[in-house]
Design a protein around this motif. Structure first.
Motif, PDB file in Angstrom:
ATOM      1  N   SER A   1       4.877   0.749 -10.985  1.00 23.67           N
ATOM      2  CA  SER A   1       4.154   0.496  -9.719  1.00 23.67           C
ATOM      3  C   SER A   1       5.002   0.493  -8.670  1.00 23.67           C
ATOM      4  CB  SER A   1       3.215  -0.678  -9.883  1.00 23.67           C
ATOM      5  OG  SER A   1       4.146  -1.959 -10.048  1.00 23.67           O
ATOM      6  N   ARG A   2       4.722   0.985  -7.576  1.00 22.60           N
ATOM      7  CA  ARG A   2       5.412   0.793  -6.144  1.00 22.60           C
ATOM      8  C   ARG A   2       6.745   1.565  -6.338  1.00 22.60           C
ATOM      9  NH1 ARG A   2       5.098  -5.468  -3.799  1.00 22.60           N
ATOM     10  NH2 ARG A   2       2.765  -5.155  -3.544  1.00 22.60           N
ATOM     11  N   MET A   3       6.529   2.816  -6.715  1.00 23.79           N
ATOM     12  CA  MET A   3       7.511   3.780  -6.949  1.00 23.79           C
ATOM     13  C   MET A   3       7.562   5.003  -6.406  1.00 23.79           C
ATOM     14  SD  MET A   3      10.069   2.238  -8.497  1.00 23.79           S
ATOM     15  CE  MET A   3      11.098   3.479  -8.982  1.00 23.79           C
ATOM     16  N   GLY A   4       6.382   4.937  -5.499  1.00 19.60           N
ATOM     17  CA  GLY A   4       5.976   6.028  -4.584  1.00 19.60           C
ATOM     18  C   GLY A   4       5.163   7.268  -5.093  1.00 19.60           C
ATOM     19  N   LYS A   5       4.411   7.116  -6.231  1.00 15.56           N
ATOM     20  CA  LYS A   5       3.780   8.214  -6.692  1.00 15.56           C
ATOM     21  C   LYS A   5       2.511   8.495  -5.697  1.00 15.56           C
ATOM     22  CE  LYS A   5       2.476   5.545 -10.392  1.00 15.56           C
ATOM     23  NZ  LYS A   5       3.231   4.349 -10.092  1.00 15.56           N
ATOM     24  N   THR A   6       1.828   7.509  -5.170  1.00 17.76           N
ATOM     25  CA  THR A   6       0.944   7.934  -4.120  1.00 17.76           C
ATOM     26  C   THR A   6       1.444   8.683  -3.002  1.00 17.76           C
ATOM     27  OG1 THR A   6      -0.564   6.033  -4.854  1.00 17.76           O
ATOM     28  CG2 THR A   6      -1.133   6.801  -2.878  1.00 17.76           C
ATOM     29  N   SER A   7       2.491   8.026  -2.324  1.00 17.16           N
ATOM     30  CA  SER A   7       3.261   8.633  -1.263  1.00 17.16           C
ATOM     31  C   SER A   7       3.673   9.982  -1.667  1.00 17.16           C
ATOM     32  CB  SER A   7       4.350   7.780  -0.962  1.00 17.16           C
ATOM     33  OG  SER A   7       4.153   6.300  -0.583  1.00 17.16           O
TER      34      SER A   7
ATOM     35  N   SER B   1       7.909   6.234   6.866  1.00 13.35           N
ATOM     36  CA  SER B   1       8.100   4.916   6.604  1.00 13.35           C
ATOM     37  C   SER B   1       9.956   4.868   6.039  1.00 13.35           C
ATOM     38  CB  SER B   1       7.517   4.239   5.425  1.00 13.35           C
ATOM     39  OG  SER B   1       7.907   3.150   5.069  1.00 13.35           O
ATOM     40  N   PRO B   2      10.654   3.635   6.537  1.00 12.33           N
ATOM     41  CA  PRO B   2      11.625   3.517   6.096  1.00 12.33           C
ATOM     42  C   PRO B   2      11.882   2.954   4.378  1.00 12.33           C
ATOM     43  CG  PRO B   2      11.181   1.863   7.179  1.00 12.33           C
ATOM     44  CD  PRO B   2      10.057   2.569   7.477  1.00 12.33           C
ATOM     45  N   PHE B   3      10.715   2.924   3.904  1.00 11.62           N
ATOM     46  CA  PHE B   3      10.665   2.344   2.450  1.00 11.62           C
ATOM     47  C   PHE B   3      10.571   3.628   1.693  1.00 11.62           C
ATOM     48  CE2 PHE B   3       8.948  -1.659   4.279  1.00 11.62           C
ATOM     49  CZ  PHE B   3       9.893  -2.524   3.617  1.00 11.62           C
ATOM     50  N   TYR B   4      10.132   4.935   2.283  1.00 11.76           N
ATOM     51  CA  TYR B   4       9.795   5.998   1.562  1.00 11.76           C
ATOM     52  C   TYR B   4      11.099   7.062   1.557  1.00 11.76           C
ATOM     53  CZ  TYR B   4       7.864  10.075  -0.671  1.00 11.76           C
ATOM     54  OH  TYR B   4       7.691  11.073  -1.444  1.00 11.76           O
ATOM     55  N   ILE B   5      11.658   7.164   0.346  1.00 11.98           N
ATOM     56  CA  ILE B   5      12.959   8.111   0.119  1.00 11.98           C
ATOM     57  C   ILE B   5      12.451   9.240  -0.498  1.00 11.98           C
ATOM     58  CG2 ILE B   5      15.351   8.095  -0.717  1.00 11.98           C
ATOM     59  CD1 ILE B   5      15.092   4.983  -0.969  1.00 11.98           C
ATOM     60  N   GLU B   6      12.822  10.232   0.262  1.00 10.36           N
ATOM     61  CA  GLU B   6      12.476  11.539  -0.212  1.00 10.36           C
ATOM     62  C   GLU B   6      13.587  11.989  -1.171  1.00 10.36           C
ATOM     63  OE1 GLU B   6      10.876  14.919   2.261  1.00 10.36           O
ATOM     64  OE2 GLU B   6      11.172  13.504   3.763  1.00 10.36           O
ATOM     65  N   ARG B   7      13.480  12.023  -2.579  1.00 12.28           N
ATOM     66  CA  ARG B   7      14.445  12.459  -3.500  1.00 12.28           C
ATOM     67  C   ARG B   7      15.236  13.691  -3.216  1.00 12.28           C
ATOM     68  NH1 ARG B   7      10.827   9.122  -5.280  1.00 12.28           N
ATOM     69  NH2 ARG B   7      11.336   7.224  -6.107  1.00 12.28           N
TER      70      ARG B   7
ATOM     71  N   ARG C   1       0.934  -1.338  -0.165  1.00 17.00           N
ATOM     72  CA  ARG C   1      -0.081   0.005   0.094  1.00 17.00           C
ATOM     73  C   ARG C   1       0.797   1.117  -0.117  1.00 17.00           C
ATOM     74  NH1 ARG C   1       1.899  -0.274   4.407  1.00 17.00           N
ATOM     75  NH2 ARG C   1       1.653  -0.433   6.500  1.00 17.00           N
ATOM     76  N   PRO C   2       0.299   2.544  -0.088  1.00 12.23           N
ATOM     77  CA  PRO C   2       1.161   3.591  -0.232  1.00 12.23           C
ATOM     78  C   PRO C   2       1.816   3.839   1.310  1.00 12.23           C
ATOM     79  CG  PRO C   2      -0.808   4.066  -1.305  1.00 12.23           C
ATOM     80  CD  PRO C   2      -1.063   2.838  -0.708  1.00 12.23           C
ATOM     81  N   GLU C   3       3.038   4.044   1.171  1.00 13.25           N
ATOM     82  CA  GLU C   3       3.788   4.365   2.575  1.00 13.25           C
ATOM     83  C   GLU C   3       3.543   5.777   3.223  1.00 13.25           C
ATOM     84  OE1 GLU C   3       5.524   1.918   4.413  1.00 13.25           O
ATOM     85  OE2 GLU C   3       4.145   0.816   3.163  1.00 13.25           O
ATOM     86  N   LYS C   4       3.429   5.743   4.672  1.00 11.17           N
ATOM     87  CA  LYS C   4       3.621   6.802   5.236  1.00 11.17           C
ATOM     88  C   LYS C   4       4.957   7.308   4.915  1.00 11.17           C
ATOM     89  CE  LYS C   4       0.524   5.261   8.690  1.00 11.17           C
ATOM     90  NZ  LYS C   4       0.469   4.802  10.151  1.00 11.17           N
ATOM     91  N   ILE C   5       4.949   8.871   5.272  1.00  9.17           N
ATOM     92  CA  ILE C   5       6.077   9.586   4.835  1.00  9.17           C
ATOM     93  C   ILE C   5       7.246   9.112   5.724  1.00  9.17           C
ATOM     94  CG2 ILE C   5       7.109  12.021   4.449  1.00  9.17           C
ATOM     95  CD1 ILE C   5       4.906  10.894   2.702  1.00  9.17           C
TER      96      ILE C   5
END
Length: 159
Positions: free
Chosen positions: A140-146, A105-111, A99-103
């Protein structure tokens, strides 16, 4: 190898092979495996190596056969591998979020933290312009929704 191939090979193992690999992956030493299976201790290693070959182990691999077994079982049947063994070999199962990750989350990397990439900040600036449109295209799963959730979070914090 993928999950389907792994499952096929695993389901075709003999009961003895399954028992040997499960004992080894539960942290048992060769001597303990030999005693519980009524084998000679010297044959345990040969049997485990034969199992590794059934799982497509090649001597040209950069891993030893026992390391290879821990790696593929960590990847495809991690419930059989004890944590200590995974840590000894440095293998940890990676669980991809579904699912979309919270900001935070260790999976979400701010570019924007990566010097060479400012695309996110450019998107934020463009979105704030009246009548703007930003098209985001990625696999998919590249962070668009996040990314969009972060934008909403930032807007509500600034109000």
């Amino acid at each position: 190898m993928n999950q389907e191939i792994f499952d096929h090979i695993y389901s075709n193992l003999s009961d003895n092979d399954k028992k040997i690999i499960e004992l080894r992956l539960s942290g048992k030493k060769y001597q303990e495996i030999a005693q519980s299976m009524s084998f000679d201790q010297s044959s345990v290693g040969r049997k485990l190596k034969a199992i590794a070959k059934k799982f497509k182990y090649s001597s040209e691999s950069n891993l030893e056969w026992n390391e290879y077994l821990v790696q593929i079982f960590t990847q495809y049947k991690s419930n059989l591998v004890i944590n200590e063994l995974q840590e000894d070999y440095g293998f940890h199962p990676v669980v991809m979020p579904g699912r979309p990750e919270k900001i935070d989350s260790p999976f979400y990397i701010e570019r924007h933290r990566i010097k060479r990439c400012t695309i996110e900040s450019e998107c934020y600036e463009a979105i704030e312009q009246p009548g703007s449109l930003v098209r985001i295209k990625a696999p998919s799963r590249m962070g668009k929704t996040s990314l969009m959730k972060e934008k909403d979070t930032r807007q509500s914090q600034s109000k």
